[in-house]
Enzyme design. Structure first.
Site, short mmCIF file in Angstrom:
data_model
loop_
_atom_site.label_atom_id
_atom_site.label_comp_id
_atom_site.label_asym_id
_atom_site.label_seq_id
_atom_site.Cartn_x
_atom_site.Cartn_y
_atom_site.Cartn_z
N ASP A 70 0.83 -1.21 0.00
CA ASP A 70 0.00 0.00 0.00
C ASP A 70 0.86 1.26 0.00
O ASP A 70 1.97 1.26 0.54
CB ASP A 70 -0.91 -0.03 1.24
CG ASP A 70 -2.08 0.93 1.12
OD1 ASP A 70 -2.35 1.41 0.00
OD2 ASP A 70 -2.71 1.21 2.16
N GLY A 114 0.00 5.47 -4.39
CA GLY A 114 -0.63 6.73 -4.79
C GLY A 114 -0.06 7.89 -3.99
O GLY A 114 0.32 8.93 -4.55
N ARG A 115 0.03 7.71 -2.67
CA ARG A 115 0.55 8.80 -1.82
C ARG A 115 2.00 9.11 -2.15
O ARG A 115 2.43 10.25 -2.13
CB ARG A 115 0.42 8.41 -0.33
CG ARG A 115 -0.93 8.74 0.24
CD ARG A 115 -1.16 8.03 1.56
NE ARG A 115 -1.46 6.63 1.36
CZ ARG A 115 -1.53 5.73 2.33
NH1 ARG A 115 -1.27 6.10 3.58
NH2 ARG A 115 -1.84 4.49 2.07
N ARG A 134 -0.67 9.35 -9.96
CA ARG A 134 -0.69 8.13 -9.13
C ARG A 134 -0.11 6.93 -9.86
O ARG A 134 0.53 6.07 -9.26
CB ARG A 134 -2.12 7.83 -8.68
CG ARG A 134 -2.69 8.85 -7.70
CD ARG A 134 -4.14 8.51 -7.37
NE ARG A 134 -4.26 7.18 -6.82
CZ ARG A 134 -4.14 6.88 -5.53
NH1 ARG A 134 -3.91 7.84 -4.64
NH2 ARG A 134 -4.26 5.64 -5.10
N ASN A 184 -10.99 -1.88 -5.33
CA ASN A 184 -10.20 -0.97 -6.18
C ASN A 184 -10.86 -0.71 -7.54
O ASN A 184 -10.50 0.24 -8.23
CB ASN A 184 -8.77 -1.50 -6.40
CG ASN A 184 -7.91 -1.47 -5.15
OD1 ASN A 184 -7.02 -2.29 -4.97
ND2 ASN A 184 -8.15 -0.51 -4.25
N ARG A 199 -4.85 -2.16 8.74
CA ARG A 199 -6.08 -2.91 8.48
C ARG A 199 -5.80 -3.94 7.40
O ARG A 199 -4.79 -3.86 6.70
CB ARG A 199 -7.20 -1.97 8.06
CG ARG A 199 -6.85 -1.06 6.89
CD ARG A 199 -8.03 -0.17 6.48
NE ARG A 199 -7.61 0.83 5.52
CZ ARG A 199 -7.37 2.11 5.79
NH1 ARG A 199 -7.51 2.54 7.03
NH2 ARG A 199 -6.98 2.95 4.85
#
Ligand code: IPE
Ligand code: IPE
Ligand code: MG
Length: 235
Positions: A11, A14-15, A24, A59, A185
């Protein structure tokens, strides 16, 4: 003990891109390079099974240009990585709802799965359009069909049967589950398979994750005491 099965929620692509003022999709390109390195290192470390969360069912709700960029990248990367996977003796499998994937990606995945089916140095599984609950629903359908066909009595339904009905039936339980980007999570990843996994969360965004970070997560795993519900003395 070393982990036999490592699962990673990759994960933060994108950030990572956004923080650099890039689209992204650039984050996904950078993330794909990290996948290559992590796969190689995991194999060198003798990890038997590596399962990577590449794209979730949820997604599909992202903007269509990001989805298109990702699907193109999966395909290009698979084609590019194919010789390397074979040279490293890595078997590739895919879990998830492949019917939803673009036909050419589906065909490429099937081809690489077939070509690497006999390789035994490591088993790499990509979760693409995957969601654990949906996988459970499919498993329930398979089991109910067996009952309806008279092949199975409801009293015979047990844990082995359930786990065997999942798409992960060829994989052992997850020992170590890593998630990057600071989120803590599961986002639907391997809920039954990872129910006794050791969880390691790192703030590092996936494009910044290094093979040393993988080594560190394995060290962290080795420091943990897994008890599986027993007492400290008995485990
Ligand atoms: C993970 O990175 C890759 C996929 C989900 C396909 P993200 O794209 O979720 O990156 P963030 O979480 O938005 O930074
Ligand atoms: C989970 O990441 C899926 C993948 C890494 C492929 P997401 O970025 O989609 O998950 P949420 O939205 O943070 O739960
Ligand atoms: Mg994310």
């Amino acid at each position: 003990m070393n982990p036999t099965h490592i699962a990673i929620i990759m994960d933060g692509n994108g950030r990572w891109a956004e923080s650099r003022g890039e689209p992204r999709a650039q984050g996904h390109v950078a993330g794909a390079e990290v996948v290559r390195q992590v796969v190689r290192r995991a194999r060198e470390r003798g990890v038997g099974h590596l399962t990577l969360f590449a794209f979730s069912t949820m997604n599909w709700g992202r903007p269509s240009d990001e989805i298109r960029a990702l699907m193109d990248l999966f395909e290009r990367d698979l084609i590019a990585q194919r010789p390397d996977l074979m040279a490293q003796g890595i078997r590739l499998s895919v879990i998830g709802e492949r019917a939803y994937l673009p036909p050419s990606l589906r065909a490429t995945l099937a081809r690489v799965e077939e070509e690497t089916a006999g390789l035994t140095q490591m088993h790499l599984t990509l979760a693409v359009s995957y969601d654990g609950r949906r996988d459970m629903v499919e498993a329930m359908k398979r089991v109910s069909q067996m009952v309806a066909d008279g092949q199975l009595h409801p009293a015979d339904v047990g844990e082995p049967l359930l786990m065997n009905a999942l798409s992960t039936r060829d994989l052992p339980d997850v020992d170590l589950l890593i998630r990057t980007s600071g989120e803590q999570r599961l986002s639907g990843f391997l809920p039954l398979e990872a129910c006794y996994a050791e969880l390691v969360f790192t703030p590092r965004l996936w494009p910044e994750f290094t093979v040393e970070d993988l080594d560190e997560a394995i060290e962290e795993f080795r420091r943990r005491q897994r008890r599986f519900g027993l007492t400290r003395a008995a485990s």
